[in-house]
Design an enzyme around this catalytic site. Structure first.
Site, mmCIF file in Angstrom:
data_model
loop_
_atom_site.group_PDB
_atom_site.id
_atom_site.type_symbol
_atom_site.label_atom_id
_atom_site.label_comp_id
_atom_site.label_asym_id
_atom_site.label_seq_id
_atom_site.Cartn_x
_atom_site.Cartn_y
_atom_site.Cartn_z
ATOM 1 N N LYS A 189 0.994 -1.464 0.129
ATOM 2 C CA LYS A 189 -0.335 0.234 0.320
ATOM 3 C C LYS A 189 0.551 0.879 -0.326
ATOM 4 O O LYS A 189 2.198 1.186 0.350
ATOM 5 C CB LYS A 189 -1.010 -0.055 1.369
ATOM 6 C CG LYS A 189 0.450 0.200 2.703
ATOM 7 C CD LYS A 189 -0.873 -0.565 3.865
ATOM 8 C CE LYS A 189 -0.307 0.072 4.653
ATOM 9 N NZ LYS A 189 -0.731 -0.484 5.829
ATOM 10 N N TYR A 222 14.581 31.099 6.516
ATOM 11 C CA TYR A 222 13.376 31.447 6.767
ATOM 12 C C TYR A 222 13.245 32.152 8.135
ATOM 13 O O TYR A 222 13.709 30.691 8.918
ATOM 14 C CB TYR A 222 12.256 30.381 6.437
ATOM 15 C CG TYR A 222 11.582 30.626 5.466
ATOM 16 C CD1 TYR A 222 11.567 31.868 4.757
ATOM 17 C CD2 TYR A 222 12.094 29.774 4.030
ATOM 18 C CE1 TYR A 222 10.911 32.446 3.212
ATOM 19 C CE2 TYR A 222 11.350 29.781 2.723
ATOM 20 C CZ TYR A 222 11.375 30.731 2.088
ATOM 21 O OH TYR A 222 10.729 31.406 1.099
HETATM 22 C C1 LIG Z 1 -0.432 -1.702 6.598
HETATM 23 C C2 LIG Z 1 -0.182 -3.004 7.410
HETATM 24 C C3 LIG Z 1 0.520 -4.072 7.052
HETATM 25 C C4 LIG Z 1 1.880 -3.849 7.079
HETATM 26 O O1 LIG Z 1 2.359 -3.252 8.329
HETATM 27 P P1 LIG Z 1 3.767 -2.735 8.888
HETATM 28 O O2 LIG Z 1 3.705 -2.403 10.315
HETATM 29 O O3 LIG Z 1 4.374 -1.511 7.617
HETATM 30 O O4 LIG Z 1 4.817 -3.985 8.314
HETATM 31 C C5 LIG Z 1 -0.134 -4.960 7.735
HETATM 32 N N1 LIG Z 1 -1.300 -5.189 7.855
HETATM 33 C C6 LIG Z 1 -2.158 -4.501 8.107
HETATM 34 C C7 LIG Z 1 -3.624 -4.628 7.878
HETATM 35 C C8 LIG Z 1 -1.818 -3.065 7.228
HETATM 36 O O5 LIG Z 1 -2.691 -1.969 7.475
#
Ligand SMILES: *Cc1c(COP(=O)(O)O)cnc(C)c1O
Length: 382
Positions: A46, A268
């Site tokens: 994702k 800044y």
């Molecule tokens: C993002 C996610 C993962 C992976 O998590 P990490 O901490 O990046 O390993 C696994 N399961 C679900 C449901 C997630 O949302």
């Protein structure tokens, strides 16, 4: 998002460059896959593959042997599907009303987390006259997505509750896995064990990256690592000694090297004052590229650093939209020059070290990296 190919000839025009080491990504997946065996190792891709580009991530991980992918959004699933025609792709965000047909058209499997989603998926299965695959998400204590434990028990008690659904996975997600001693880990593990008995014969999945480090009891049939594949620290205690290989390197071009007299402010807000006569390198990246403004420096609070010629160069002053100033006063080696590159993220400083300076986590830094970089992919050959 999704800038996966840049014209190689354009590198000379780029202010900053991301180098994505696909061989390191594959090696990280294999390391976890070996450790969790006989459980299957999937991959969370994702967030545009945690910022590296979902197409490159999925293609490489599939070449390394990964067969199961987790995306958040249907649109991510569609992009992943183009890269891997036969892999399993689960959509963690589940079933948005009315999109069932889109998921089926691209072979995406929803992770159903509510009675409403289950009812809609059953209804679609009934209309099509064939069973439809799905995962069922149980909330064992995170209070985000998923059926509560009592709802899952009720569901399991109704003989026809999942009629028409081919339940291929029962899953839950750990809220505190990055803190191995957190008491919620054991509570969630126990709750998930109870729930799984209600759905006999169905594969189970509980662990994210951090969960895979908590031991075999957390691995069940399928693990879902994300951050560790991309080189991030899974456990808080890994922030110093992370066993994974670095995947993303961020280099920015030095535009000027200039003198700043002692007592003058830089950038800044004149937020940081040169404590001595200083040499400062101005580099071409900033918060518009996802380098967090909060990682900047001031008289009150020191920020992150970069490497110039392999030497530590602390940020001096605030991070601008397009520019960062690095203090290169007296660093060893040849005098930095206009056109040289400075490293802002990589093996040193790590994505987690920079994120910590910005009071965030490596996940947010990686997924913030913007579209203006020249992206260079170091290939993986299986
Ligand atoms: C993002 C996610 C993962 C992976 O998590 P990490 O901490 O990046 O390993 C696994 N399961 C679900 C449901 C997630 O949302």
């Amino acid at each position: 998002m999704g800038v996966e190919t840049a014209d190689p000839g354009m590198e000379r025009l780029a202010g900053a460059r991301l180098t994505v080491d696909l061989a390191a990504l594959a090696a990280n997946w294999r390391l976890i896959a070996d450790r969790v065996a006989p459980a299957e190792c999937g991959a969370a891709v994702k967030g545009d593959g945690y910022g590296i580009g979902i197409g490159h991530a999925v293609t490489t991980l599939a070449q390394a042997g990964c067969r199961t992918f987790f995306v958040a959004l249907p649109e991510e699933g569609i992009r992943a599907r183009k890269a891997v025609p036969d892999a399993r792709i689960f959509v963690l965000n589940g079933l948005i009303p009315g999109i069932g047909g889109d998921l089926l058209a691209h072979g995406l499997v929803p992770v159903l987390g509510s009675r409403g989603e289950i009812a809609e998926w059953r209804e679609l299965a009934g209309r099509l006259g064939r069973p439809l695959p799905a995962a069922i998400h149980i909330d064992t204590g995170m209070n985000r997505l998923g059926l509560r434990e009592a709802e899952a028990e009720a569901l399991a008690g109704e003989p026809d509750a999942l009629a028409g659904i081919e339940t291929v996975l029962v899953m839950s997600h750990l809220a505190c896995a990055s803190e191995p001693d957190h008491p919620l880990n054991a509570r969630q593990a126990a709750a998930f064990g109870r729930i799984r008995e209600l759905f006999p014969g169905i594969a189970g999945s509980l662990a994210n990256s951090a969960g895979t480090f908590l031991g075999a009891a957390f691995c069940h049939d399928l693990v879902r690592p994300g951050i560790a594949l991309y080189g991030g620290a899974a456990l808080d205690e890994h922030l110093a000694a992370n066993p994974m290989r670095s995947v993303v390197r961020l280099d920015a071009r030095i535009l000027q090297v200039r003198d700043v007299p002692a007592g003058e402010g830089v950038g800044y807000g004149s937020a940081e004052t040169a404590a001595r006569d200083s040499r400062v390198a101005i580099v071409a990246t900033g918060y518009a590229d996802g380098y967090h403004r909060r990682a900047g420096s001031s008289d009150a609070r020191k920020g992150a650093y970069g490497l110039v010629g392999g030497r530590k160069a602390p940020i001096i002053g605030r991070v601008s939209m397009d520019l960062i100033a690095l203090d290169v006063t007296g660093i060893d080696g040849p005098e930095p020059r206009r056109g040289d590159w400075a490293t802002l993220v990589g093996e040193d400083p790590t994505v987690d070290a920079v994120a910590r300076c910005a009071e965030t986590i490596g996940y947010e830094l990686l997924t913030s990296l913007g579209t203006r970089y020249h992206r260079h992919y170091l290939p993986f050959s299986p």
